[in-house]
Design an enzyme around this catalytic site. Structure first.
Site, PDB file in Angstrom:
ATOM      1  N   HIS A   1       0.807  -1.644  -0.114  1.00 46.02           N
ATOM      2  CA  HIS A   1      -0.063   0.016   0.058  1.00 46.02           C
ATOM      3  C   HIS A   1       0.935   1.318  -0.053  1.00 46.02           C
ATOM      4  O   HIS A   1       0.589   2.191  -0.641  1.00 46.02           O
ATOM      5  CB  HIS A   1      -0.975   0.110   1.155  1.00 46.02           C
ATOM      6  CG  HIS A   1      -1.730  -1.138   1.365  1.00 46.02           C
ATOM      7  ND1 HIS A   1      -1.790  -2.186   2.050  1.00 46.02           N
ATOM      8  CD2 HIS A   1      -3.026  -1.351   0.615  1.00 46.02           C
ATOM      9  CE1 HIS A   1      -2.482  -3.085   2.346  1.00 46.02           C
ATOM     10  NE2 HIS A   1      -3.605  -2.331   1.288  1.00 46.02           N
TER      11      HIS A   1
ATOM     12  N   GLN B   1      -8.463  -7.892 -10.058  1.00 49.68           N
ATOM     13  CA  GLN B   1      -9.166  -6.764  -9.526  1.00 49.68           C
ATOM     14  C   GLN B   1      -8.816  -5.691 -10.501  1.00 49.68           C
ATOM     15  O   GLN B   1      -9.705  -4.943 -10.797  1.00 49.68           O
ATOM     16  CB  GLN B   1      -8.896  -6.649  -8.205  1.00 49.68           C
ATOM     17  CG  GLN B   1      -9.297  -5.315  -7.606  1.00 49.68           C
ATOM     18  CD  GLN B   1      -9.038  -5.150  -5.995  1.00 49.68           C
ATOM     19  OE1 GLN B   1      -9.965  -5.572  -5.389  1.00 49.68           O
ATOM     20  NE2 GLN B   1      -8.164  -4.452  -5.730  1.00 49.68           N
TER      21      GLN B   1
HETATM   22  O1  PAF Z   1      -7.865  -4.341  -2.927  1.00 51.80           O
HETATM   23  C1  PAF Z   1      -8.489  -4.023  -1.950  1.00 51.80           C
HETATM   24  O2  PAF Z   1      -7.965  -3.570  -0.940  1.00 51.80           O
HETATM   25  C2  PAF Z   1     -10.013  -3.843  -2.081  1.00 51.80           C
HETATM   26  O3  PAF Z   1     -10.647  -4.782  -3.056  1.00 51.80           O
HETATM   27  C3  PAF Z   1     -10.336  -2.530  -2.452  1.00 51.80           C
HETATM   28  C4  PAF Z   1      -9.939  -1.920  -3.935  1.00 51.80           C
HETATM   29  C5  PAF Z   1     -10.152  -1.273  -1.578  1.00 51.80           C
HETATM   30  C6  PAF Z   1     -11.925  -2.445  -2.593  1.00 51.80           C
HETATM   31  O4  PAF Z   1     -12.534  -2.721  -1.331  1.00 51.80           O
END
Ligand code: PAF
Length: 299
Positions: free
Chosen positions: A37, A153
């Protein structure tokens, strides 16, 4: 850094930053932040003048029997980290700030949401795209950042943003790995010492497949079979060990163009995923990120 729960107040803050001439970068997260992150936040900080991040453990992307209740939550520590990285605004809504019992709208990205992890976790990506669409509508960033680690995703979010004409540029950040190759993930915290040691087999299997492609292998089936065997040997329950097209996520027989080598499975009760994407052009093989800015009018 301001921490705000109410969507309307977030909009006001972002509008103020935009009126001041700033471009806005946005990093959506579910908290339990790690270096993966942090690398997305650094990317946002380097590219945009005002950086917003969100922390929301989205119940709609967890299936029955999944780990919603025990998902790691560490808001104070996460907020400290985000502030130290220079985040301007933390959006930390509660469930009722985002959802109402009156909600009726669903978002479904056809063909991409029900394969790979979507086959193992029915409805998961519907929950992801719903919340991402809402977050993008609230924050209205110029750019939003997603990790290659969650490759499916990343592809689905890019497709959804393009299809719904959301005026945002989706930027994909590289996977950050531990020294033994394990991709950083909030779920790694669930692994005990023995499972943590065996978990490195996940990237090991994918890296071996990558090396064989670099050495000239162009047939997907033997690579997928070896990856599956490596995972079983390490004690994984395998959801998939696959080589798919990087845009359609459909299995390929021959390795050429942009392909995703991806595996998912459960180790000692913890579901782990990992991947590498390769661009294969004749004999040339290059590791790439699954970023498709050309899909969007705003890319
Ligand atoms: O990747 C994540 O942490 C989650 O899937 C997200 C994109 C914040 C959506 O809740």
């Amino acid at each position: 850094m301001k921490t705000i729960a109410a969507p309307r107040a977030v909009r006001e803050e972002i509008d103020r930053a935009k009126r001041g001439g700033a471009t806005v970068g946005f990093v959506p997260t579910m908290g339990a932040l790690h270096e993966g992150h942090a690398s997305l936040v650094r990317l946002a900080r380097a590219r945009t003048g005002f950086v917003a991040a969100s922390i929301f453990v989205n119940p709609k992307q967890f299936g029955a029997g999944e780990d919603l209740a025990r998902y790691p939550r560490s808001l104070d520590r996460d907020a400290e980290l985000l502030a130290s990285l220079g985040v301007d605004l933390l959006f930390a809504p509660g469930e009722r700030d985002l959802y109402s019992p009156r909600d009726r709208t669903r978002v479904f990205v056809e063909g991409l949401s029900n394969v790979l992890c979507g086959a193992a976790r029915p409805g998961h990506f519907d929950g992801v795209v719903l919340v991402v669409a809402k977050l993008l509508n609230i924050v209205r960033p110029d750019e939003a950042y997603f990790g290659q680690k969650d490759a499916q995703q990343a592809v689905i979010v890019q497709r959804m943003a393009a299809d719904l004409d959301i005026p945002v540029r989706i930027v994909i950040g590289a996977t950050v790995r531990e020294a033994d190759g394990l991709a950083m993930s909030s779920r790694n915290a669930y692994l005990d010492a023995d499972a943590r040691r065996r978990a490195s087999a996940l990237y090991g299997a994918i890296a071996e497949a990558k090396r064989r492609v670099e050495a000239g292998e162009r047939s997907a089936a033997p690579l997928a079979a070896t990856m599956e065997r490596r995972l079983l040997e390490a004690g994984f329950g395998v959801d998939y060990a696959a080589i798919v097209d990087g845009e359609t996520l459909r299995p390929v027989e021959e390795i050429r163009g942009t392909v995703l080598i991806a595996c998912a499975g459960a180790l000692a009760g913890t579901r782990l995923i990992d991947n590498v994407a390769l661009r294969v052009d004749g004999g040339a093989v290059e590791e790439v990120l699954l970023a498709f800015p050309e899909w969007s009018r705003y890319g």
